[in-house]
Design a protein around this motif. Structure first.
Motif, PDB file in Angstrom:
ATOM      1  N   ILE A 477      46.384  36.368  37.636  1.00 47.51           N
ATOM      2  CA  ILE A 477      45.641  36.528  38.884  1.00 47.51           C
ATOM      3  C   ILE A 477      45.659  38.004  39.254  1.00 47.51           C
ATOM      4  N   LEU A 478      44.478  38.607  39.375  1.00 51.57           N
ATOM      5  CA  LEU A 478      44.363  40.047  39.603  1.00 51.57           C
ATOM      6  C   LEU A 478      43.560  40.322  40.869  1.00 51.57           C
ATOM      7  N   ASP A 479      44.123  41.118  41.769  1.00 49.93           N
ATOM      8  CA  ASP A 479      43.452  41.479  43.015  1.00 49.93           C
ATOM      9  C   ASP A 479      43.082  42.952  42.977  1.00 49.93           C
ATOM     10  N   GLU A 480      41.774  43.235  42.845  1.00 55.64           N
ATOM     11  CA  GLU A 480      41.260  44.614  42.772  1.00 55.64           C
ATOM     12  C   GLU A 480      42.083  45.460  41.792  1.00 55.64           C
ATOM     13  N   PRO A 481      42.168  45.038  40.538  1.00 54.57           N
ATOM     14  CA  PRO A 481      43.072  45.720  39.603  1.00 54.57           C
ATOM     15  C   PRO A 481      42.669  47.148  39.274  1.00 54.57           C
ATOM     16  N   THR A 482      41.391  47.510  39.468  1.00 51.33           N
ATOM     17  CA  THR A 482      40.975  48.860  39.090  1.00 51.33           C
ATOM     18  C   THR A 482      41.112  49.868  40.229  1.00 51.33           C
ATOM     19  N   ASN A 483      41.432  49.386  41.438  1.00 51.94           N
ATOM     20  CA  ASN A 483      41.647  50.331  42.535  1.00 51.94           C
ATOM     21  C   ASN A 483      42.822  51.245  42.201  1.00 51.94           C
ATOM     22  N   HIS A 484      42.667  52.514  42.463  1.00 51.34           N
ATOM     23  CA  HIS A 484      43.728  53.516  42.284  1.00 51.34           C
ATOM     24  C   HIS A 484      44.036  53.799  40.804  1.00 51.34           C
ATOM     25  N   LEU A 485      43.237  53.255  39.891  1.00 49.88           N
ATOM     26  CA  LEU A 485      43.467  53.533  38.469  1.00 49.88           C
ATOM     27  C   LEU A 485      42.535  54.640  38.003  1.00 49.88           C
ATOM     28  N   ASP A 486      42.998  55.442  37.052  1.00 54.75           N
ATOM     29  CA  ASP A 486      42.122  56.431  36.461  1.00 54.75           C
ATOM     30  C   ASP A 486      41.261  55.763  35.385  1.00 54.75           C
ATOM     31  N   LEU A 487      40.293  56.512  34.872  1.00 58.80           N
ATOM     32  CA  LEU A 487      39.327  55.938  33.928  1.00 58.80           C
ATOM     33  C   LEU A 487      39.999  55.435  32.658  1.00 58.80           C
ATOM     34  N   ASP A 488      40.961  56.195  32.137  1.00 59.93           N
ATOM     35  CA  ASP A 488      41.646  55.776  30.911  1.00 59.93           C
ATOM     36  C   ASP A 488      42.378  54.454  31.124  1.00 59.93           C
ATOM     37  N   ALA A 489      43.039  54.320  32.288  1.00 59.01           N
ATOM     38  CA  ALA A 489      43.792  53.102  32.564  1.00 59.01           C
ATOM     39  C   ALA A 489      42.849  51.906  32.729  1.00 59.01           C
TER      40      ALA A 489
END
Length: 525
Positions: A477-489
């Motif tokens: 279960i993932l809640d907004e997993p790309t928030n605060h991540l850089d492009l590589d991550a």
């Protein structure tokens, strides 16, 4: 006025003395420039240096035109309103007095009758309609972000500086920001990991540990050029390693020849066939020659070492992050989750979720969609057991793990190994190190504190802790997993989820991420 910014030989270090920028030279004109780079490379810091919130430790920053940067924390006081953020409280008060017939001559001279229309237009450009007297505290996080940008537009700067402007926004909010940037005619410098927004850029500047590199064109052009550079860097590394090996081989051969020659000289000296003065001269020449040769070989070895280090550094910067997710062997007909008639929220008198029913079977990928404030995160928390439903029931029938956007399952004061063992009580040091290594945390990296990691590193650590368990969870279960991540991550997460054979339930407004995930169903709240 046309805006421009130039940075000359700029250097800046963090409060603990760690250099972040060294001799950085960049120029920005009347264009839309995207700032990208892994977390911790200094994108936000660079924006603050440009706008003047921070001062460089060395070098110069020259600015022409007016610059303005959107505020991140817009609520300075509990009773602040939209008008406070726009800085128009007194101007509105004058209009109120004029409309009430209580204005004096000075009020009438200062009255700006275009003000309400200009405020409304600025809000509309950001997809909002709000009374200027609306308290900011009554707005959602996404609405406050848009109001902050509207206030920036209202000031009519020559250059916009934006730091992750689409974070925490729903689809309509993201579209409004992207449309605004697309139509912006002035200068804009935008730090972002939003690939859809980065497609609107005229140029991309990537910050890395090696410095800053400018790429003409949008994100697709940047990505294509990076792929070419990675291939070239790998080729350079192979060549540098070959030169290094050849240098070492020749140095070894020279050392062996000198050893044989020295041995022969010692034997001749022992025989005494030649006068001592001749033998001493020969010895001195040999030592001088040997010393010069050794210095030359040392210089060549150092040059070869430096070339390998530089080539390896370039590959490490360009090489995408990798996450290795183990398989779950979830059967296609296995019921994973059943939600029946669930109603709930934080306030029993005003539940956000009303009578929601949902079933997930097998390795389905379900996206929960909806506007900000419609209860997406609340639904995930009800499913994960972090909130109890007021009515209805939730049955999770397989081992599961939930990762929120703040990775709150990680204790920032603990090491990654300690976090893993706390979340996996049956584990041991060896299994903890093995699981962390699969997500890029090798050897002593496992001893780093979670609180010292960047956003992308925290995501990898969180995934390592939950997916490294035995057996691994069959529902993620993932809640907004790309928030605060850089492009590589983000790209690493996409690749990892592509290999994951369990069920996924996700809340995200990142269209590029969702396209990569290929959800089998979308549940709209």
């Amino acid at each position: 006025m046309l805006a421009s910014v130039s940075l000359s030989d700029l250097s800046w270090s963090t409060p603990d003395g760690t250099p972040l920028f060294k001799h950085l030279t960049l120029a920005f004109g009347c264009e839309r420039v995207g700032l990208v780079g892994r977390n911790g490379t200094g994108k936000s810091t660079l924006l603050r240096l440009i706008v003047g919130d921070l001062q460089p430790h060395a070098g110069q920053i020259k600015r022409s035109g007016t610059l303005a940067m959107a505020q991140q924390d817009v609520v300075k006081h509990p009773d602040d309103t939209v008008a406070d953020l726009f800085g128009i409280q007194e101007a509105l008060a004058i209009l109120d007095r004029a409309e009430a017939g209580a204005a004096d001559a000075q009020d009438l001279a200062e009255a700006d009758w275009t003000l309400p229309a200009r405020v409304e237009a600025a809000l509309a450009r950001c997809g909002l309609s709000a009374d200027p007297k609306t308290p900011l505290a009554e707005l959602s996080g996404g609405q406050r972000s848009r109001v902050a940008l509207a206030a920036l537009l209202f000031a009519e700067p020559d250059c916009l500086l934006l730091d992750e402007p689409t974070n925490n926004l729903d689809r309509s909010g993201r579209k409004a920001i992207i449309d605004l940037v697309r139509s912006w005619k002035g200068a804009a410098i935008i730090a972002s990991h939003d690939r859809e927004l980065l497609q609107e850029m005229d140029a991309i500047i990537e910050l890395t540990s090696l410095g800053a590199t400018r790429y003409g064109g949008n994100y697709d052009v940047f990505q294509a050029q990076k792929a070419i550079e990675l291939q070239a860097a790998k080729h350079d590394l192979v060549h540098a390693q070959k030169v290094h090996a050849e240098t070492a081989r020749r140095a070894q051969q020279a050392a062996e020849r000198k050893a044989r020659k020295d041995g022969a000289g010692r034997k001749a000296r022992a025989k005494g066939d030649q006068p001592k003065i001749v033998m001493d001269a020969a010895k001195a020449r040999a030592e001088a020659s040997g010393g010069a040769g050794a210095r030359l070989r040392d210089a060549k070895r150092q040059a070869a070492d430096d070339a390998v280090f530089a080539a390896q550094s370039a590959v490490e910067v360009l090489q995408p992050v990798h996450m290795d997710i183990p398989g779950t062997a979830l059967p296609a007909n296995k019921q994973v989750l059943h939600v029946e008639g669930v109603t709930g929220g934080y306030d029993s008198d005003h539940p956000i979720i009303h009578d929601v029913s949902l079933t997930i079977t097998g390795p389905e990928r379900v996206c929960v969609s909806g506007k900000n404030g419609n209860g997406k995160t609340t639904l995930l928390k009800l499913i994960a057991g972090h909130l109890q439903p007021q009515s209805g029931w939730v049955d999770v029938m397989v081992p599961f793990a939930m990762l929120d956007q703040h990775l709150s399952l990680l204790d920032p004061g603990e090491s990654l190994r300690a976090n893993f063992l706390r979340l996996n009580p049956s584990g041991e040091d060896h299994s903890a190190h093995a699981a962390l290594a699969r997500f890029g945390f090798r050897a002593d990296d496992a001893l780093r504190k979670a609180g010292d990691l960047s956003g992308g590193e925290r995501l990898r650590a969180g995934l390592a802790c939950v997916l490294g368990s035995t057996p691994p969870p069959k529902l993620l279960i993932l809640d907004e997993p790309t928030n605060h991540l850089d492009l590589d991550a983000i790209e690493a997460l996409e690749a990892a989820l592509e290999d994951y054979d369990g069920a996924v339930m996700v809340v995200s407004h990142d269209d590029a991420f969702l396209k990569s995930l290929r959800p089998t169903r979308v549940v709209v709240l």
